[in-house]
Structure formats: structure tokens, C-alpha cells
Design an enzyme around this catalytic site. Structure first.
Site, PDB file in Angstrom:
ATOM      1  CD  GLU A 175      -2.978  -0.814   2.339  1.00 59.37           C
ATOM      2  OE1 GLU A 175      -4.160  -0.616   1.998  1.00 59.37           O
ATOM      3  OE2 GLU A 175      -2.592  -0.800   3.528  1.00 59.37           O
TER       4      GLU A 175
ATOM      5  CG  HIS B  77      -5.393  -1.212   9.943  1.00 59.15           C
ATOM      6  ND1 HIS B  77      -4.241  -1.943   9.866  1.00 59.15           N
ATOM      7  CD2 HIS B  77      -5.623  -0.745   8.697  1.00 59.15           C
ATOM      8  CE1 HIS B  77      -3.787  -1.933   8.616  1.00 59.15           C
ATOM      9  NE2 HIS B  77      -4.599  -1.216   7.897  1.00 59.15           N
TER      10      HIS B  77
ATOM     11  CG  HIS C  33      -2.538   2.977   6.082  1.00 55.82           C
ATOM     12  ND1 HIS C  33      -3.866   3.316   6.084  1.00 55.82           N
ATOM     13  CD2 HIS C  33      -2.489   1.639   5.845  1.00 55.82           C
ATOM     14  CE1 HIS C  33      -4.587   2.233   5.853  1.00 55.82           C
ATOM     15  NE2 HIS C  33      -3.776   1.203   5.711  1.00 55.82           N
TER      16      HIS C  33
END
Lengths: 258, 258, 258, 258
Positions: free
Chosen positions: A77, A98, A96
Site C-alpha cells: 500500500e 487500523h 496509515h
């Protein structure tokens, strides 16, 4: 230690802080724009952030191609980073992740808002990017330049973008500001959720967001938190080793031979 | 290290990872199908998973009888493993657990659905097995071959089966895939519950489940997480000792005698 | 080690396990009935449970008077123990605590019910004791024989009694059964609360409670959990030292003098 | 160790306990009134509480000016402390924090009430201070003497004041009572929130609040908890070093010169 080596070391520490403070687990990644060449950025090879060390960090073009052919596998990614650096010259660091506290907002599409003074660092608005809008069914990762550019477009001028059923991407002016914003984004999300259990929630006023937000991005505020997070890593013996420079490595080899 | 010794060591590590990551406490168990004989499987003697070492691991037939008479007590629910291996030739590893995040779904019967990209590894549907349907009042454990076969039947072609007021059973193509699926099942359940506090939840689309699910079962994705979990065990000094082979033990004895 | 010294050591370990597993903090206490004299019980002096060692443990009559005048301060709520031992000859160990998971039920008066197989050890009914009923406004502690007897009466034939806006008291046939019941009471409460967030909750059937409850009080089940909890203490270097016997202490003194 | 050095050490320990028990992270601060001069107080320089050591602690007038010009940066919110010491001669210690359990009440304005016996130490009423009322949009920090005096006025005769979208400030008769009240404020908030998930909540009766509140502020109760928290710091090797007295430092310098 030359500037670039110090920056690699700082980026490795930032990876480990975000892991240690519960933002990242086996997945997620942080990058920093190259200080001498704004057309490049630094990012680890594909590895859990808590394990990243300076020697794992590679250089990429803004098209997210490695500058030197790597021996290792890379994050699939990484276009998230390259496309944001293209679209936002003011951004010098990207994360980035989660984080558990943010996921409920990615799943439901409910807006995430700054609910307390430190949460002001996320800004007045956190846009929501839905990969279905332009790309239909995917595996939900951001892997093509088109997907990366679409995400960067949704981010716009903001500090954070939520990604439907996936996670969030945060930007900063430098590595330490980025870590600060990322961690307090997660705290803010946690308090927003808990606040809903207790009563009626709402955001800071626009004036408060601007004033508290700029205050908490000042170097001395960020420095206090950075010292704290680094000390917590140190207590666990988790500061990454410094990568030796090519020159130091050559000297070490020469020494060994003698 | 011969293949079977390496597999025992990997299974002991898998037990400890699941304990360390909060899936298992004093109870629950993991098994792996014998690599050379699909009619047998490996499973620890009755012991808390965080303590399991290779020497604790015994060999069982698919009728869940120990191949050699054991000196130790065995898990009373080992038919869960044997009956699933009988019904599912594609399954090579099984985990039964009572993870806190999953329990609310076992208690209420509410469906567990994949709500984010990593949660896709649980598959589109998680069936619910109610021991009352066929067996009426029991102590809720799965202890007879009939109960085990009934559970395997409820599992069907799926990856996970919830067990009413008890826990869950997860299957995988190998030990590492199993651990990955088990841990992200628990994370997904946690986010589904938290999502309900925040807004309206729903599942990934069928296409997303298929694409994200197969992506996150690829060896390189699983390997990144496995390296991370093993590192976390190492930091706590919790990697199990390797069992010595019969040959090594004989040599060691010979040496001692000399 | 004589039986009584071993029991003191086991009781100190039980104190530390309950602290380490999140049931007790600075407050709460565990006792055991004297194995040779059912008219006495053993309980620590006033000290946080995580610090208790065998030398801190004193002997009390069932009127909760210390058998020998103590040099140290004592728990002001020890009548909880004495009055329950009077009323319940079958009880050989008692724990009073304020576990976070149980507090919401003490605060609201909502019934706590066994919602999963391990939770069956709390029994079909958990009575609720309200100090207001007989004593009106108090400081909420149980400090007089009358208050202790009233609590014991509310407990009746059950395994656990909730105390309004205060905590819970749990009884067992021995120290290990008590610890097992105490810890799984807390887990059950946590899952009952989480279950409410997800859907509609209810109890096991009466038959299930009886069968699962008696199963999970069998020595081999309790032993597996006990080994696990002790190992977790050991990993933190938190096993209490053994108290030396009077004879050993005398020998040590003699040795030093020589 | 002279009294003032012992107090600095105790204040450093109190900082670390509050960090270790989850009340403070990189931010928040604790102070104590000077034991010999009620017109002064002691507070650390701007530093994360978990890192504070005696040498970091400075002396301030009640106008929150440092008595000696400091080399280091100071907390920008120290007027919270000075203005409360001015308004409340009975107060000898102050803690300002942003504990996760309390934040939902700061965000929503829902009243925080004592829901269990230990929570009685917060008192019958916890007032709510809204900086908007007198100052309109600000960065939410308390930085001017006017803001500090306004907060002290809202606190009034109470033990705790909530600050809208910011945090809480707690007062005590000494350092240990303050730490006790701060930690059990947070536990009480946590149980109040969890209680709402389970049923209908309400406060202790006025009589219970008074009796349980004064009981849990008695030195022997506070001492039991203090011993526990200090032991937990010790286990992590986190007790701060003692600052050497000016005399000891002079002697050490003399020794070095010889």
C-alpha cells in the site's frame, strides 16, 4: 550522525512508539519525506512496525518505486504515501493504521469529531473515503496509483482521512507532529465512543479547534509527549539500534581485517 | 530438526501466541493434522496453552484416541479436533477457544459478520451450533463423538463455528493461517461490538469478503504477522524450549554415562 | 513443610493471583478455615493482597477475634469471614472483593446470571444484599457481627452474594475452588455486560448450570487453571516467600550466634 | 533527609503513581503546598509525570511565579494550582489530569456522582466548569490568573471540578489523600459508565457519602493503598532517585576537588 541517518533512526522510533502505544499491530506503516529531495520519501520494507530498524528503511520516488532495487518485500500500500506527498507539498510525514478506537467509525461511517482539547489536532473535519465509490468491490487495500490518488483527493486539505471498513491515514509536518496527531486521534475516538454511552456529544467550537489545534502542534508540546513515549520504549529495551553509515561499516570491516 | 519436531515446536509456539494475544486463558486448545499421516493429529495433553511445550504434545487417531497410552491427563474435548479432521480433508489445523470478544455472540446468538478488511478471513458466514438442538441439557462441553460430529456438521464448509454459551472453533489450512484467522476473528468481533455503540453496522460485500479474505491468507501476509507475534513472545522470554529428538536424548545419555 | 505452613503459603499465593488477574487492587481479602480447628480461620493483617506473604497471616476465632494479640492493624471487615464460617459449615474459603466487572451489578441491582459454561460456577442464583434494609445509612463496610450475620443470611446456600454499592463475597470448598469461582464470576459478569451491547441475554438452563457448575469444580479442572495462574505469577517474580517455621527460625538464630 | 527533600521525593512518587495507574499520560501535573510557607507551592517543570524526579521540582508563589528564575520550561497551566491555593487554605495538594474514564463526563456535561463506597471520596457534588461562560472561545487551557480564579471559584468547597472538554482538577489535604481521591475518582467514573450499560444508576445517599467519604480519607486506609501503589512502582524499577541536598552536593563537590 548525518542528518539522513538520524531521520531513519527517528522514523524507526516513531514506528515503535505507535506500536507500543496501541495504534499499530502487525500492520500499518509510517513514512517521512526525504529532507533533501522533496521528490522522494523514506519507508520501511514490509515488516511489523514494532520490529522496524533503520536498516529496514528504503528510499522511494513519489511514484512509490524503490530508488534501488530492494532485496526485501515491500508494503503493497505504499502508494498511499507517494500520492499524498504528490498532492500535499506541506506534508512531510504520513501514517496509515487500523487503530481499534478508530475502526468503529470506519465501519459505520459515523463522523469522527474533535471532542476534547487534545483531539483538536485532527482538525475540524475528518473526511471519509469509500473505495466503492470509484472502484467497486476490491480487497480494500490501496494498491494502485489511481486508488492512492483518489484517497489523497478525499484527504484534501485535512489532517486525517478515514477509509471505509479499513482504517485511517494521518499526515503531519514532521515525524513527531505526525506521531502526536496519530496517537491523540485514537484517544479522541475512544472518548467520543465512551461519551456516547454517557450522554450527548458534540464537537469543540470552530474557534476552539483552531486555537487548541495550533497550540498542540507547537514543538514544545510535542516534545514533552515525545520524551514520554521514548522513555516508555527505553524502559522496555525497545529503542531500535542505530544503523551504521556505509563509511563506519567500511571502517569496521577494515579493522576486522587487520 | 526433523519435520515432525519442528511442527511440534510450531504448535507449542502457536498455543503461546494465542494465549499471549488474549485469545486463550487457562482453557482452549490448538491441534495440527499429522503431515505424514492424514489419519492422525497432534494435540497437547490437558494443560493451559501458555505452558505447552513440544514434549507435552501427543499423537491421536481421528477417533481422538491417543496413539500411545499417555501418562498424562488429556483434554476432554479433543473430539472437536478429530471429528473436524474426519469431515474436512482440507483442514490441517483447529483451534477451540473462549475469547472475550467472541463470547457476547455465543451468549446472544447474534450473527458475527466480517466488518473490516482483516475480518474477511472469517468468511461470509459464521454458523451457530446449539448443543440443545440435538442433545438437550449438557455440561456444554463437546465430549462424545456424536457431539463432535454434530459440531463438525454445523461448521460445514465454513472457517469458524460459534458454540452457544461456550465459545468458538476455528479451522485453517496450516498452523500459521489458523493463528492469523483466530486472532483476527477476535479483533473483528471487538470492532463489530464497538461499531454498534457508534452507529449502524453491516458486513463487507460478498466480493470484498472473497477478495480481502483470500489476500489475507497469502503466506507473505501471514508471515509478517507471525514474525510480529513471535517477537512479542521472545521479548517476554516465552518461546517454548525445543524437545530433543529420541536420538539426541540417547546421545545425551551416552555422553553423561562416559 | 507442615500442613498449616503450606496452607498459609497457598493463601498468600491466592491473594496474589486474585490481584494479578485484576480482581483485587489495594482492597479486598481472602481467608481459609483452619484445617484442624473448624472454629478458627486464617486471614492476612490489613495489607494490599498483592503484598501478602505467609508471615502476614493471622489466626482468628469465628467471632473474628485474633487468637494472639496482633502487633499489626487488621481488616475492619473480617466479620464477613467469621460470620459466613459460622453459618456455613461446608464453606472452607471466603473472598471479599470489588472487581470492576461486578461493580455495575452492585450499583444497579440488576441480577447477575450465569451466561456461559464457566460462569456456571456462580450457581443459578446470586442474591443481592442491601445494607440499607436493616442498617440504614452506614459507611457501607461490614464491620459489626450483626452486619456480618445479615450478609451471611443473604448469602444463604448460594456461592456468591452481591453487596449494594460495595462489591461481592464468594465462598468455596477450598482455596483453589474459591479462586476459580472468583475469577470466573468476574469473567461471567464482563460477558453478561458485553452481551447486552450485542443482543438479548439470558441464563444457562437449570440443567446446564448444575452440570457445567459441578464439572468446573472438579479438582482436575481447577488444577489446570491454578497451574496457569501460578505460572503467570512466577513469570513476574511474584511468588511469595515461604515463612520459616518457628523451629527453622530458632535454628537460624542459633547458627548466627555461633 | 530534611522535610522539604522528603516532600519533593513524595511528590515525584505521586506523579509516577498517577501515571502508572493510568490517570496521567504525557500531560497533567500534581503540586503540593510548601509545608513551611503557605504562600508557596511545589510543582515540577514542564515534563511528563512519569519522568518527574525531585530535581525537576520548583518552588512557586501563589501568583504562580517561580521563586528562582528557572532554566527550564514550566507548565503553562500552573495558575490552576496557585489560584486554588489562594482560594482554599485547607487544600495542600492539587492534581490536574485528563483521565480516560473521566473524559466522557467532561465532554457531555453529564453529572459525575459517587456510585460506590470508595467513590464517596469525590464528595456529594462534582461541579462543572465551562470556560465558554466567562471567556468564550479559548484554546481550553487554563493559563491566565483570571481563568485560574474562575476555575477555583467553580470548585468552591468541593473536592473535584470537571472542566468542559478538557479534564478534571482534584484537591486534597496532603499528597497521599490527593492521590487516593484522584485514582478512586477515575474508578468511580468507570463504574458509573459501565453501570449505565447494565441498568439504572444513582448516587449513594447523603449519609453514606459523608460516612464512607470520611472513612476512606483516614490515614490508615490511605496508607494501605499508598503501600500498594509504591510497591507496583518498585516492581517496575520506577521509584524516582532522591535529590541530593545542597549540603550533600557541596560535600560531593568538595570531595571531587580533593
Amino acid at each position: 550522525m548525518p542528518a539522513i541517518a538520524a531521520l531513519r533512526h527517528e522514523l524507526a522510533i516513531a514506528n515503535r512508539i505507535c506500536a507500543h502505544e496501541g495504534v499499530l499491530d502487525a500492520f500499518g506503516h509510517l513514512s517521512v519525506r526525504h529532507p533533501a529531495d522533496p521528490g522522494r520519501y523514506l519507508l520501511a520494507r514490509s515488516r511489523a512496525p514494532e520490529l522496524v530498524e533503520p536498516a529496514d528503511i528504503y528510499e522511494f520516488t513519489l511514484d512509490s518505486e524503490p530508488v534501488r532495487p530492494p532485496a526485501a518485500q515491500l508494503y503493497s500500500e505504499r502508494v498511499i504515501h507517494g500520492e499524498i506527498y504528490k498532492a500535499r507539498p506541506d506534508v512531510h510525514a504520513v501514517c496509515h493504521h487500523h487503530c481499534p478506537a478508530v475502526l468503529p467509525y470506519c465501519i459505520t461511517g459515523e463522523p469522527l469529531i474533535p471532542v476534547y482539547h487534545l483531539g483538536a489536532v485532527i482538525g475540524a473535519k475528518v473526511p471519509f473515503w469509500d473505495s466503492q465509490d470509484e472502484f467497486g468491490d476490491t480487497n480494500l487495500l490501496v494498491r494502485t496509483p489511481q486508488e492512492g490518488a483518489s484517497l489523497a483527493c478525499a484527504l484534501g486539505r485535512h489532517n486525517v482521512v478515514l477509509m471505509r471498513r479499513h482504517g485511517a491515514t494521518v499526515v503531519g509536518g514532521d515525524v513527531r507532529e505526525l506521531v502526536f496527531r496519530t496517537i491523540y486521534l485514537c484517544r479522541n475516538a475512544e472518548y467520543q465512543t465512551q461519551g456516547r454511552l454517557v450522554g450527548r456529544i458534540g464537537a469543540l467550537t470552530p474557534g476552539e479547534i483552531e486555537m487548541a489545534g495550533s497550540l498542540h502542534q507547537q514543538p514544545n508540546t510535542v516534545a514533552r509527549a515525545w520524551e514520554y513515549w521514548v522513555m516508555r520504549l527505553e524502559k522496555r529495551g525497545a529503542i531500535p539500534p542505530r544503523a551504521r553509515s556505509a563509511r563506519a561499516r567500511a571502517q569496521a570491516r577494515a579493522k576486522t581485517r587487520v
